[in-house]
Design a protein around this motif. Structure first.
Motif, mmCIF file in Angstrom:
data_model
loop_
_atom_site.group_PDB
_atom_site.id
_atom_site.type_symbol
_atom_site.label_atom_id
_atom_site.label_comp_id
_atom_site.label_asym_id
_atom_site.label_seq_id
_atom_site.Cartn_x
_atom_site.Cartn_y
_atom_site.Cartn_z
ATOM 1 N N GLU A 101 1.003 -0.717 -0.126
ATOM 2 C CA GLU A 101 -0.092 0.385 -0.279
ATOM 3 C C GLU A 101 0.958 1.092 0.344
ATOM 4 N N GLN A 102 1.555 0.701 0.458
ATOM 5 C CA GLN A 102 2.747 2.339 -0.155
ATOM 6 C C GLN A 102 3.001 2.688 -1.474
ATOM 7 N N MET A 103 2.911 2.674 -2.385
ATOM 8 C CA MET A 103 3.085 2.794 -3.613
ATOM 9 C C MET A 103 1.651 3.596 -3.498
ATOM 10 N N ALA A 104 0.409 3.428 -3.360
ATOM 11 C CA ALA A 104 -0.774 4.030 -3.338
ATOM 12 C C ALA A 104 -1.291 4.967 -2.241
ATOM 13 N N ARG A 105 -0.519 5.360 -1.270
ATOM 14 C CA ARG A 105 0.028 6.475 -0.194
ATOM 15 C C ARG A 105 0.700 7.248 -1.175
ATOM 16 N N GLY A 106 2.126 6.858 -1.451
ATOM 17 C CA GLY A 106 2.859 7.789 -2.298
ATOM 18 C C GLY A 106 1.981 8.534 -3.508
ATOM 19 N N ILE A 107 1.033 7.809 -4.226
ATOM 20 C CA ILE A 107 0.385 8.136 -5.167
ATOM 21 C C ILE A 107 -0.594 9.744 -4.633
ATOM 22 N N GLU A 108 -1.241 9.305 -3.243
ATOM 23 C CA GLU A 108 -1.803 9.794 -3.013
ATOM 24 C C GLU A 108 -1.168 11.338 -2.642
ATOM 25 N N MET A 109 -0.444 11.399 -1.980
ATOM 26 C CA MET A 109 0.437 11.835 -0.948
ATOM 27 C C MET A 109 1.151 13.070 -2.293
ATOM 28 N N THR A 110 1.184 12.405 -3.592
ATOM 29 C CA THR A 110 1.718 13.618 -4.638
ATOM 30 C C THR A 110 0.753 14.020 -5.208
ATOM 31 N N GLN A 111 -0.558 13.682 -5.458
ATOM 32 C CA GLN A 111 -1.116 14.382 -5.921
ATOM 33 C C GLN A 111 -1.812 16.194 -4.376
ATOM 34 N N LEU A 112 -1.819 15.377 -3.314
ATOM 35 C CA LEU A 112 -2.185 16.079 -2.135
ATOM 36 C C LEU A 112 -1.327 17.440 -2.331
ATOM 37 N N ILE A 113 -0.148 16.954 -2.485
ATOM 38 C CA ILE A 113 0.855 18.394 -3.365
ATOM 39 C C ILE A 113 0.883 18.853 -4.108
ATOM 40 N N ASP A 114 0.470 18.780 -5.092
ATOM 41 C CA ASP A 114 -0.268 19.042 -6.551
ATOM 42 C C ASP A 114 -1.095 20.212 -6.467
ATOM 43 N N ARG A 115 -1.744 19.423 -5.566
ATOM 44 C CA ARG A 115 -3.327 20.415 -5.734
ATOM 45 C C ARG A 115 -2.646 21.646 -4.070
ATOM 46 N N ALA A 116 -2.029 21.156 -3.457
ATOM 47 C CA ALA A 116 -1.670 22.931 -2.704
ATOM 48 C C ALA A 116 -0.265 23.445 -3.542
ATOM 49 N N ASN A 117 0.157 23.005 -4.518
ATOM 50 C CA ASN A 117 0.371 23.810 -5.122
ATOM 51 C C ASN A 117 0.470 24.807 -6.353
ATOM 52 N N ARG A 118 -0.851 23.818 -7.406
ATOM 53 C CA ARG A 118 -1.597 24.982 -7.589
ATOM 54 C C ARG A 118 -1.905 26.469 -7.585
ATOM 55 N N PRO A 119 -2.107 27.354 -7.868
ATOM 56 C CA PRO A 119 -2.141 28.085 -8.003
ATOM 57 C C PRO A 119 -3.187 28.654 -8.286
ATOM 58 N N ASP A 120 -3.890 28.009 -8.558
ATOM 59 C CA ASP A 120 -6.080 28.265 -8.835
ATOM 60 C C ASP A 120 -6.627 27.981 -7.446
ATOM 61 N N ASP A 121 -5.761 27.004 -6.579
ATOM 62 C CA ASP A 121 -6.454 26.721 -5.871
ATOM 63 C C ASP A 121 -6.210 28.319 -4.265
ATOM 64 N N PHE A 122 -5.549 29.433 -3.927
ATOM 65 C CA PHE A 122 -5.277 30.207 -3.790
ATOM 66 C C PHE A 122 -6.622 31.055 -3.716
ATOM 67 N N PRO A 123 -7.096 31.312 -2.939
ATOM 68 C CA PRO A 123 -7.946 32.783 -3.061
ATOM 69 C C PRO A 123 -7.122 33.713 -3.623
ATOM 70 N N VAL A 124 -6.999 35.061 -4.503
ATOM 71 C CA VAL A 124 -6.650 36.071 -4.403
ATOM 72 C C VAL A 124 -7.061 37.343 -3.754
ATOM 73 N N GLN A 125 -6.278 37.928 -3.045
ATOM 74 C CA GLN A 125 -6.656 39.315 -1.985
ATOM 75 C C GLN A 125 -7.093 40.319 -2.730
#
Length: 137
Positions: A101-125
């Motif tokens: 299950e480490q591979m699946a966890r690694g993929i999940e973590m990569t997806q979370l990191i990609d989502r966090a680094n995506r600029p569209d997810d952060f609201p612009v002030q």
């Protein structure tokens, strides 16, 4: 004083585990029905110190891990006998297949990191936009 030092038993254990992984990968690819169990990749083998037992870790694509695990563990004795013919050692370990299950966890973590680094997810002030346009800090 021991002048002739041999390699440690741990290195033999690692070499044998690697050889078992390579040979099992060939056997599984050649002998198992991929339409039923999916595409199986062996990710590692943990071999007991006495070489009696081996935990074989795998990942699977195209099938449920439980289905693949059941099929592999049902064929473990048969794979053991084929492995015995390939390896020329005194003790060939009994095989137990475990979904890695480490591979699946690694993929999940990569997806979370990609989502966090995506600029569209952060609201612009909007109140700072005027300062940026005019060059004020």
């Amino acid at each position: 004083m021991n002048r002739h030092k041999s390699k440690s038993p741990a290195s033999r254990n690692v070499r044998l585990a690697d050889q078992i992984q390579k040979d099992l990968a060939i056997l599984i690819q050649r002998e198992m029905d991929m339409s039923r169990v999916g595409l199986i990749t062996l990710s590692g083998v943990d071999l007991s110190a006495d070489y009696a037992h081996a935990k074989v870790y795998f990942t699977v694509l195209g099938a449920e891990p439980e289905v693949a695990s059941t099929a592999l563990n049902e064929k473990a004795g048969w794979l053991h006998s084929l492995l015995f013919k390939m390896l020329h050692i005194h003790t060939v370990p009994t095989l137990r297949f475990i979904h890695d299950e480490q591979m699946a966890r690694g993929i999940e973590m990569t997806q979370l990191i990609d989502r966090a680094n995506r600029p569209d997810d952060f609201p612009v002030q909007t109140d700072n936009l005027d300062d940026i346009e005019t060059g004020k800090k």
